[in-house]
Design a protein around this motif. Sequence first.
Motif, mmCIF file in Angstrom:
data_model
loop_
_atom_site.group_PDB
_atom_site.id
_atom_site.type_symbol
_atom_site.label_atom_id
_atom_site.label_comp_id
_atom_site.label_asym_id
_atom_site.label_seq_id
_atom_site.Cartn_x
_atom_site.Cartn_y
_atom_site.Cartn_z
ATOM 1 N N LEU A 224 0.849 -1.193 0.000
ATOM 2 C CA LEU A 224 0.000 0.000 0.000
ATOM 3 C C LEU A 224 0.884 1.242 0.000
ATOM 4 C CD1 LEU A 224 -2.600 -1.142 2.685
ATOM 5 C CD2 LEU A 224 -2.438 -1.767 0.272
ATOM 6 N N ALA A 225 0.543 2.236 -0.829
ATOM 7 C CA ALA A 225 1.416 3.391 -1.020
ATOM 8 C C ALA A 225 0.672 4.695 -0.752
ATOM 9 C CB ALA A 225 1.990 3.394 -2.435
ATOM 10 N N LEU A 226 1.372 5.644 -0.124
ATOM 11 C CA LEU A 226 0.860 6.996 0.103
ATOM 12 C C LEU A 226 1.961 8.002 -0.207
ATOM 13 C CD1 LEU A 226 -1.162 6.783 3.455
ATOM 14 C CD2 LEU A 226 -2.075 7.159 1.162
ATOM 15 N N THR A 227 1.567 9.122 -0.765
ATOM 16 C CA THR A 227 2.501 10.206 -1.074
ATOM 17 C C THR A 227 2.569 11.199 0.084
ATOM 18 O OG1 THR A 227 2.103 10.034 -3.448
ATOM 19 C CG2 THR A 227 2.958 12.130 -2.651
ATOM 20 N N PHE A 228 3.771 11.686 0.363
ATOM 21 C CA PHE A 228 3.987 12.743 1.348
ATOM 22 C C PHE A 228 4.799 13.850 0.675
ATOM 23 C CE2 PHE A 228 3.085 9.061 3.817
ATOM 24 C CZ PHE A 228 2.424 9.518 4.946
#
Length: 266
Positions: A224-228
């Motif tokens: 699972l990937a999230l951008t910061f």
Amino acid sequence: MEDRLQWIRLQPRTWVHWDAVRGGLQAHGLLARRYPQADCYVVQPQPGSAAQQAARALVPPALSLARWRGGKTHVTEPADGTAQMLWANMALHMAGDPQALIARWHRALAVDGFVMFSALGPDTLRELRPVYDAMGWPPPAHEFTDMHDWGDMLVQAGFAEPVMDMERLVLTWESPQQLLAELRSLGANLHRERFPGLRGRRWKAALAHELSARLSRPQENGRLALTFEVIYGHALKAAPRARVSEQSAVSLQDMRAMLRTGRGGE
């Protein structure tokens, strides 16, 4: 942030570590090694367990030789106008009144002192917001401020020569549980329309299902990937200038600063 200090000529005699627990206690060691003779004031905005944790981790024991070598560490706020550097990692975007916080930093610094900070930017959690929107839920986080707006706030507070830049990082996790645990450690949702109370197990199970379905990246082996978006900034505290008018009021601290620099404004 620490690597960029090599380009700054000023060697602080006193520096402030703002919200060291949130920003990462590991960074304190890097800064202490860079400025071994400088005194440090560790400020925890929320007193309590965080201040105690900072004291245990950063203040050497009374009988330790480290306590008598080099600069001293104090877990308290310094006197106004006494610090040459203020370091604040990942604190600004969590302030309910960021302009008041920037003004507080400005007061702590001496003339020609500088602030180094980082904060999350608008693209942070851009994959998570559509998930909440599709489920009809309130936003998962408050809106994060653009770096140009941070620069404007710095100037309004009296800082000069703000330098801002940013980078985007993509973090991945094996499971929704790991993702949520790390998000909880990063801060809180300050959005005015956030969920007003606790949710139950059924809601949590639905969230985990949606995260697995919508955030999985095949190119990351299904993680699972999230951008910061991480914003970095620094700025100087300029010498105060007296505004010319029929009646002008200048604080005693500003008057002393103007006399030291020999610049009283025009």
